[in-house]
Scaffold this active site. Structure first.
Site, PDB file in Angstrom:
ATOM      1  N   SER A 156      53.993  74.527  50.777  1.00 29.02           N
ATOM      2  CA  SER A 156      54.156  73.867  49.269  1.00 29.02           C
ATOM      3  C   SER A 156      54.417  75.029  48.575  1.00 29.02           C
ATOM      4  O   SER A 156      53.511  76.045  48.543  1.00 29.02           O
ATOM      5  CB  SER A 156      52.504  73.166  48.596  1.00 29.02           C
ATOM      6  OG  SER A 156      52.863  73.332  47.474  1.00 29.02           O
ATOM      7  N   HIS A 160      57.478  71.846  51.194  1.00 31.80           N
ATOM      8  CA  HIS A 160      57.002  70.572  50.490  1.00 31.80           C
ATOM      9  C   HIS A 160      57.042  70.977  48.659  1.00 31.80           C
ATOM     10  O   HIS A 160      56.540  72.001  48.355  1.00 31.80           O
ATOM     11  CB  HIS A 160      55.390  70.342  50.867  1.00 31.80           C
ATOM     12  CG  HIS A 160      54.641  69.345  50.179  1.00 31.80           C
ATOM     13  ND1 HIS A 160      54.339  68.178  50.507  1.00 31.80           N
ATOM     14  CD2 HIS A 160      54.054  69.241  48.897  1.00 31.80           C
ATOM     15  CE1 HIS A 160      53.744  67.400  49.478  1.00 31.80           C
ATOM     16  NE2 HIS A 160      53.363  68.432  48.680  1.00 31.80           N
ATOM     17  N   ASP A 193      56.490  69.945  45.066  1.00 30.90           N
ATOM     18  CA  ASP A 193      55.592  69.177  43.978  1.00 30.90           C
ATOM     19  C   ASP A 193      56.173  68.921  42.830  1.00 30.90           C
ATOM     20  O   ASP A 193      56.497  69.963  42.248  1.00 30.90           O
ATOM     21  CB  ASP A 193      54.342  69.880  44.093  1.00 30.90           C
ATOM     22  CG  ASP A 193      53.375  69.604  45.264  1.00 30.90           C
ATOM     23  OD1 ASP A 193      53.514  68.559  45.774  1.00 30.90           O
ATOM     24  OD2 ASP A 193      52.958  70.740  45.769  1.00 30.90           O
ATOM     25  N   MET A 197      55.975  67.459  39.218  1.00 40.50           N
ATOM     26  CA  MET A 197      55.062  66.877  38.268  1.00 40.50           C
ATOM     27  C   MET A 197      55.543  66.667  36.874  1.00 40.50           C
ATOM     28  O   MET A 197      56.445  67.488  36.290  1.00 40.50           O
ATOM     29  CB  MET A 197      53.912  67.943  38.091  1.00 40.50           C
ATOM     30  CG  MET A 197      53.278  68.266  39.575  1.00 40.50           C
ATOM     31  SD  MET A 197      51.729  68.938  39.440  1.00 40.50           S
ATOM     32  CE  MET A 197      51.536  69.476  41.153  1.00 40.50           C
ATOM     33  N   HIS A 209      57.490  65.732  46.856  1.00 35.98           N
ATOM     34  CA  HIS A 209      56.444  64.779  46.709  1.00 35.98           C
ATOM     35  C   HIS A 209      56.412  64.606  45.051  1.00 35.98           C
ATOM     36  O   HIS A 209      56.073  65.582  44.340  1.00 35.98           O
ATOM     37  CB  HIS A 209      55.182  65.564  46.876  1.00 35.98           C
ATOM     38  CG  HIS A 209      53.830  65.133  46.658  1.00 35.98           C
ATOM     39  ND1 HIS A 209      52.621  65.721  46.605  1.00 35.98           N
ATOM     40  CD2 HIS A 209      53.451  63.735  46.282  1.00 35.98           C
ATOM     41  CE1 HIS A 209      51.631  64.819  46.292  1.00 35.98           C
ATOM     42  NE2 HIS A 209      52.044  63.755  46.086  1.00 35.98           N
ATOM     43  N   MET A 269      54.957  63.584  41.726  1.00 37.13           N
ATOM     44  CA  MET A 269      53.945  62.800  40.929  1.00 37.13           C
ATOM     45  C   MET A 269      54.271  62.638  39.610  1.00 37.13           C
ATOM     46  O   MET A 269      54.108  63.489  38.609  1.00 37.13           O
ATOM     47  CB  MET A 269      52.788  64.302  40.816  1.00 37.13           C
ATOM     48  CG  MET A 269      52.177  64.193  42.348  1.00 37.13           C
ATOM     49  SD  MET A 269      51.359  65.780  42.646  1.00 37.13           S
ATOM     50  CE  MET A 269      52.714  66.634  43.251  1.00 37.13           C
ATOM     51  N   MET A 277      46.301  62.406  49.903  1.00 30.06           N
ATOM     52  CA  MET A 277      45.993  63.215  48.878  1.00 30.06           C
ATOM     53  C   MET A 277      44.284  63.552  49.322  1.00 30.06           C
ATOM     54  O   MET A 277      43.421  62.635  49.050  1.00 30.06           O
ATOM     55  CB  MET A 277      46.206  62.927  47.497  1.00 30.06           C
ATOM     56  CG  MET A 277      47.538  62.693  47.028  1.00 30.06           C
ATOM     57  SD  MET A 277      48.440  64.014  46.741  1.00 30.06           S
ATOM     58  CE  MET A 277      47.533  65.709  46.365  1.00 30.06           C
ATOM     59  N   GLY A 307      47.943  67.379  41.119  1.00 28.53           N
ATOM     60  CA  GLY A 307      48.101  68.129  39.901  1.00 28.53           C
ATOM     61  C   GLY A 307      48.165  69.651  39.724  1.00 28.53           C
ATOM     62  O   GLY A 307      48.591  70.441  39.395  1.00 28.53           O
ATOM     63  N   GLY A 337      47.106  73.012  42.760  1.00 30.68           N
ATOM     64  CA  GLY A 337      46.905  73.681  43.917  1.00 30.68           C
ATOM     65  C   GLY A 337      45.652  74.541  43.912  1.00 30.68           C
ATOM     66  O   GLY A 337      44.692  74.540  42.792  1.00 30.68           O
ATOM     67  N   ASP A 352      47.566  66.388  52.263  1.00 30.83           N
ATOM     68  CA  ASP A 352      47.993  67.313  51.170  1.00 30.83           C
ATOM     69  C   ASP A 352      46.864  67.702  50.098  1.00 30.83           C
ATOM     70  O   ASP A 352      46.233  66.780  49.578  1.00 30.83           O
ATOM     71  CB  ASP A 352      49.175  66.764  50.213  1.00 30.83           C
ATOM     72  CG  ASP A 352      49.662  67.631  49.240  1.00 30.83           C
ATOM     73  OD1 ASP A 352      49.425  68.714  49.214  1.00 30.83           O
ATOM     74  OD2 ASP A 352      50.377  67.089  48.278  1.00 30.83           O
ATOM     75  N   GLY A 353      46.410  68.783  50.109  1.00 31.64           N
ATOM     76  CA  GLY A 353      45.374  69.320  49.447  1.00 31.64           C
ATOM     77  C   GLY A 353      44.212  69.846  49.841  1.00 31.64           C
ATOM     78  O   GLY A 353      43.406  69.238  50.823  1.00 31.64           O
ATOM     79  N   GLY A 354      44.088  71.387  49.707  1.00 29.57           N
ATOM     80  CA  GLY A 354      42.745  71.967  50.298  1.00 29.57           C
ATOM     81  C   GLY A 354      43.065  72.173  51.618  1.00 29.57           C
ATOM     82  O   GLY A 354      42.097  72.407  52.386  1.00 29.57           O
ATOM     83  N   GLY A 383      49.381  75.055  50.509  1.00 24.64           N
ATOM     84  CA  GLY A 383      49.830  75.629  49.398  1.00 24.64           C
ATOM     85  C   GLY A 383      49.169  76.936  49.164  1.00 24.64           C
ATOM     86  O   GLY A 383      49.457  77.939  49.803  1.00 24.64           O
ATOM     87  N   SER A 384      48.400  77.002  48.102  1.00 24.51           N
ATOM     88  CA  SER A 384      47.673  78.132  47.784  1.00 24.51           C
ATOM     89  C   SER A 384      47.351  79.339  48.667  1.00 24.51           C
ATOM     90  O   SER A 384      47.441  80.441  48.283  1.00 24.51           O
ATOM     91  CB  SER A 384      46.498  77.550  46.596  1.00 24.51           C
ATOM     92  OG  SER A 384      45.476  77.159  47.445  1.00 24.51           O
TER      93      SER A 384
HETATM   94  C1  DX5 Z   1      48.602  69.083  44.646  1.00 25.87           C
HETATM   95  C2  DX5 Z   1      49.841  69.331  45.387  1.00 25.87           C
HETATM   96  C3  DX5 Z   1      49.896  70.106  46.654  1.00 25.87           C
HETATM   97  C4  DX5 Z   1      49.354  71.307  46.326  1.00 25.87           C
HETATM   98  C5  DX5 Z   1      48.556  71.723  47.528  1.00 25.87           C
HETATM   99  O1  DX5 Z   1      48.825  67.973  43.735  1.00 25.87           O
HETATM  100  O2  DX5 Z   1      50.239  68.033  45.632  1.00 25.87           O
HETATM  101  O3  DX5 Z   1      50.809  69.928  47.448  1.00 25.87           O
HETATM  102  O4  DX5 Z   1      50.345  72.281  46.315  1.00 25.87           O
HETATM  103  O5  DX5 Z   1      47.907  73.175  47.376  1.00 25.87           O
HETATM  104  P1  DX5 Z   1      46.770  73.389  47.950  1.00 25.87           P
HETATM  105  O6  DX5 Z   1      47.123  73.585  49.426  1.00 25.87           O
HETATM  106  O7  DX5 Z   1      46.396  74.476  47.493  1.00 25.87           O
HETATM  107  O8  DX5 Z   1      45.857  72.479  47.772  1.00 25.87           O
HETATM  108 ZN    ZN Z   2      51.952  67.985  47.217  1.00 29.96          ZN
END
Ligand code: DX5
Ligand code: ZN
Length: 353
Positions: free
Chosen positions: A11, A36, A38, A40, A69, A71, A141, A146, A148, A180-182, A202-203
């Site tokens: 991401s 990936h 994102d 928004m 993705h 959102m 999710m 919203g 990372g 996706d997420g964490g 992601g992060s």
């Molecule tokens: C959050 C995004 C994710 C995000 C994940 O809304 O959809 O794709 O980038 O980031 P991490 O891996 O830090 O949760």
């Molecule tokens: Zn995402």
């Protein structure tokens, strides 16, 4: 391409947005399997990122697949732009205005890309029910969408990841469950153990001083280990890209059998490889299928294969009796950089008199 079955989608949400081209180049060099992206709109989620123009800019900078993705509240309104930008898959949320969902999924499918539906942590998977067969990706999710850097919701993963597969029966091979997420090296083994296909990370990859390549390799390896010990009786997973020969048949029969197999969602690659020579001078075609679908193909098509092999024998005898046995066809050398010069005399064309 990595071995094993789990794949990491990087991401770019937490990458340096002022230097995206570099971020893409770096992640690719460090072993990302795909990206990936994102999107928004500040309405569906309380954050803003970028739109189709950014994706269009990224497209020529990498050969890796781009998963969007979305959102956003109005996926249908912008769908053409995302497709035109060159996304390989487009996933949007099942929580948007229901009137948009089916037409948006159909638009993605008819553009030849993979359609996906995403579910927020509090949305039950049953929300996907009305759209069965219209999507090839379920994105679970495991944080509120919203931002990372939030922490992984283990209970949501436990409840939904394995269960999501149930919605992908029409795509036994290419259907994908994404998480996706964490996701990081702490959660990778757990989600791998639930059979997730794609881990969005992601992060943790963009933290200063972090070795991105090592992180990607660890996440992939731990997910495969989870799969091996929780779902696969301790056996290492079959590599996602491994292919096996399912049948060898003369061309006309090979084509018919391929169509039968593909009807059930198992992709087939026909190859003129090492098969035996037929009386028309042509080799049998190898029908290759993904190794991961071999058991399913055996279960569904072993009896058909016997029938096709019998038909092939009868065809060979009849051909030899009517036209004699031609010497094996020899192929002229392939011109470099193209397949254009390859001679293909289909087995089903009328034999030369
Ligand atoms: C959050 C995004 C994710 C995000 C994940 O809304 O959809 O794709 O980038 O980031 P991490 O891996 O830090 O949760
Ligand atoms: Zn995402």
């Amino acid at each position: 391409m990595a071995g094993g079955r789990a794949r990491v989608a990087v991401s770019i949400l937490d990458a340096d947005h002022s230097n995206m081209a570099y971020a893409i180049r770096r992640a690719q060099r460090e072993g990302a399997d795909r990206f990936h992206i994102d999107v928004m709109d500040g309405h569906f989620v309380p954050n803003l990122t970028f739109g189709p123009k950014m994706i269009k800019g990224i497209r020529p900078r990498t050969q890796l697949p781009l998963d969007a993705h979305l959102m956003i509240s109005d996926p249908l309104q912008y769908m053409d732009e995302f497709l035109d930008a060159g996304c390989d898959s487009v996933t949007f949320h099942v929580e948007v205005d229901p009137d948009q969902i089916e037409p948006a999924l159909r638009k993605i499918r008819s553009a030849g890309r993979a359609p996906g539906l995403a579910v927020k942590p509090k949305t039950p998977l049953t929300a996907l029910e009305p759209y069965r067969g219209l999507f090839d990706i379920v994105l679970i999710m495991t944080v509120e969408p919203g931002f990372g850097g939030q922490s992984f919701m283990k209970d949501v993963a436990a409840e939904k990841i394995l269960a999501a597969r149930e919605y992908l029966g029409h795509k036994p091979v290419e259907g994908e469950v994404h998480v996706d997420g964490g996701v990081n090296r702490e959660s990778a083994e757990f989600v791998g153990g639930l059979g997730v296909d794609i881990l969005v990370v992601g992060s943790v990859l963009w933290i200063k001083g972090r070795n991105m390549g090592r992180e990607i390799r660890l996440v992939r390896a731990l997910a495969d280990e989870g799969y091996q010990y929780r779902l696969n009786d301790g056996k290492p997973p079959i590599p996602r890209d491994a292919m096996v020969t399912f049948a060898q048949l003369p061309k006309a029969l090979a084509w018919a059998f391929m169509a039968d197999i593909e009807k059930g969602g198992i992709p087939v690659i026909p190859l003129r490889g090492t098969g035996r020579f037929n009386p028309d001078g042509m080799r049998d075609y190898d029908l290759l299928i993904p190794a991961s679908a071999e058991a399913l193909a055996e279960q569904r098509h072993a009896a058909d294969r016997e029938r096709y092999l019998g038909d092939a024998e009868r065809w060979r005898e009849a051909y030899a009796a009517e036209f004699g046995v031609k010497p094996p066809e020899t192929l002229p050398p392939m011109p470099t950089g193209s397949r254009a010069g390859r001679r293909t005399a289909p087995a089903d064309s009328p034999p030369p008199s």
